[in-house]
Scaffold this active site. Sequence first.
Site, PDB file in Angstrom:
ATOM      1  N   ASP A 198       0.799  -1.212   0.000  1.00 52.23           N
ATOM      2  CA  ASP A 198       0.000   0.000   0.000  1.00 52.23           C
ATOM      3  C   ASP A 198       0.839   1.273   0.000  1.00 52.23           C
ATOM      4  OD1 ASP A 198      -1.982   1.837   0.203  1.00 52.23           O
ATOM      5  OD2 ASP A 198      -2.615   1.287   2.223  1.00 52.23           O
TER       6      ASP A 198
ATOM      7  N   ASP B 230      -1.883   5.550  -6.432  1.00 49.45           N
ATOM      8  CA  ASP B 230      -2.046   4.814  -5.182  1.00 49.45           C
ATOM      9  C   ASP B 230      -2.256   3.328  -5.465  1.00 49.45           C
ATOM     10  OD1 ASP B 230      -2.442   4.031  -2.608  1.00 49.45           O
ATOM     11  OD2 ASP B 230      -4.374   5.010  -2.358  1.00 49.45           O
TER      12      ASP B 230
END
Length: 473
Positions: free
Chosen positions: A113, A349
């Site tokens: 992440d 992202d």
Amino acid sequence: MKGWLIPLLFIVLPSIVQAQDSIKLELLHRHAPQLHARPKTQHERLKDLVHHDFIRHNRRQAWETPKTTTATASKTNAAIQMPLSAGRDFGIGQYVTTFKVGTPSQKFRLIVDTGSDLTWINCRYRCARGDNCTTQERGIKRGRVFRAHLSSSFRPIPCFSQMCKVELRNLFSLTICPTPLTPCAYDYRFNSLKLVLNRYIDGSDAMGVFAKESVTVGLTNSRMARLHDVLIGCSDSSQGRTVKNVDGVLGLANSKYSFVTKAAERWGGKFSYCLVDHLSHINASNYLIFGANNNQLTVLGNTRYTRLELNLVSFSYAVNVQGISIGGKMLDIPLQVWDTRKGGGTILDSGTSLSFLTDPAYQPVMAAIKMSVSKYPQVKLHGVPMEYCFNSTGFDETLVPKLIIHFADGARFEPHWRSYVISAADGVRCLGFLPARFPSVSVIGNIMQQNYLWEFDLEGNKLRFAPSSCTTR
Ligand SMILES: *[C@@H]1O[C@H](CO)[C@@H](O)[C@H](O)[C@H]1NC(C)=O
Ligand SMILES: *[C@@H]1O[C@H](CO)[C@@H](O)[C@H](O)[C@H]1NC(C)=O
Ligand SMILES: *[C@@H]1O[C@H](CO)[C@@H](O)[C@H](O)[C@H]1NC(C)=O
């Protein structure tokens, strides 16, 4: 239109610096078969990942503050290589890797992440003197648990330390400190999020204590290496849809305490990944690399570079988008949408699945793509907030217009059509964008990034990208 499918050019990526080893991590998608409880259908899975994306976008808005510069790191001759796969078989919309922590090392499956700064794992730590540990695992019902008392290198951060009281405040450290040596606790509960969007109160949370630990990584030269004093979160309670089928999160945000910064200190200031199609099974994996990426990756087109903005949006990897064209026509999108100083901006992202566009960009993008697929009957998928889905029986992909994201420095990113007209259920495709209210950042999510190699050069402030099958030659 479908030129990307035809491997006109097979280019082996040139090695940037000669004779470098790298760290490699395996990258799997969150929804992959080895995972315990996976959603039944593609539709169920999509509901989950969209839910997660909304939580995340709102959390991000609540967080944005100006950030200071990141420290750059000195280069060394090595790179870390970690396996990386789509989480499909695990019922999640992110990508996963395996991570070895402790002495002797214990192995875990973590979500990769770029939006998290803390690396944390499900963990149990209150058993140091042979206490009965069986009742300690408060919120952890599935998966593996790091047994901190079995690791000789586990060192909790004391709650009286400056690190706990000041430096880790951004990582939600708590002020509770009954005795000076009590471990520094955190509560990754997104209260601000709950205020913004109280419908989504089951956002992924974690509670635990901070520690320094040793991490064992594989290198590109097939050797192993150890990183010491890595900040990790030992979570004795975690909940939420995002983390239910994995053991934790590998935090790769642009921040001082993220794993990226730690790895960059020794393995050169860059990391890279190639995201396999999000519908791939776990056996299709590639690598997450810290250091020079010398993988003989099959590249299916030109390698491009754009400026990587590390100081524009806190914790994030921002890029300067100038516009979007669809089918060769530049859309009429006000420039402030892309301008961080005016409340806009764009980030990449890996932890958000779909792509968010703020309304002034979302409307024209949706209108242009909708028009091209309007001959297919519109379908409403229950629980999926994507605005436009259609019955794709007999779908002709050549109808999908080419979407190009144009960067201010002239580079162009041309996502594959499957990355924005996504498969949502059997015979149903949806336009893979979610709207966000302006002002806020737009997000290029992981589905949009799939089948591309992305290299984040933190020292050179450069983002390198090239279409790829994410397979090595
Ligand atoms: C540990 O706790 C469990 C459950 O409470 C109990 O059954 C067990 O006897 C305990 N073991 C020891 C060594 O205290
Ligand atoms: C990967 O797994 C899927 C589903 O389990 C299977 O259909 C496919 O053939 C496998 N591919 C390879 C290359 O092993
Ligand atoms: C799509 O259309 C086909 C044929 O027209 C039909 O058989 C099928 O049930 C439809 N699928 C959905 C999800 O509506």
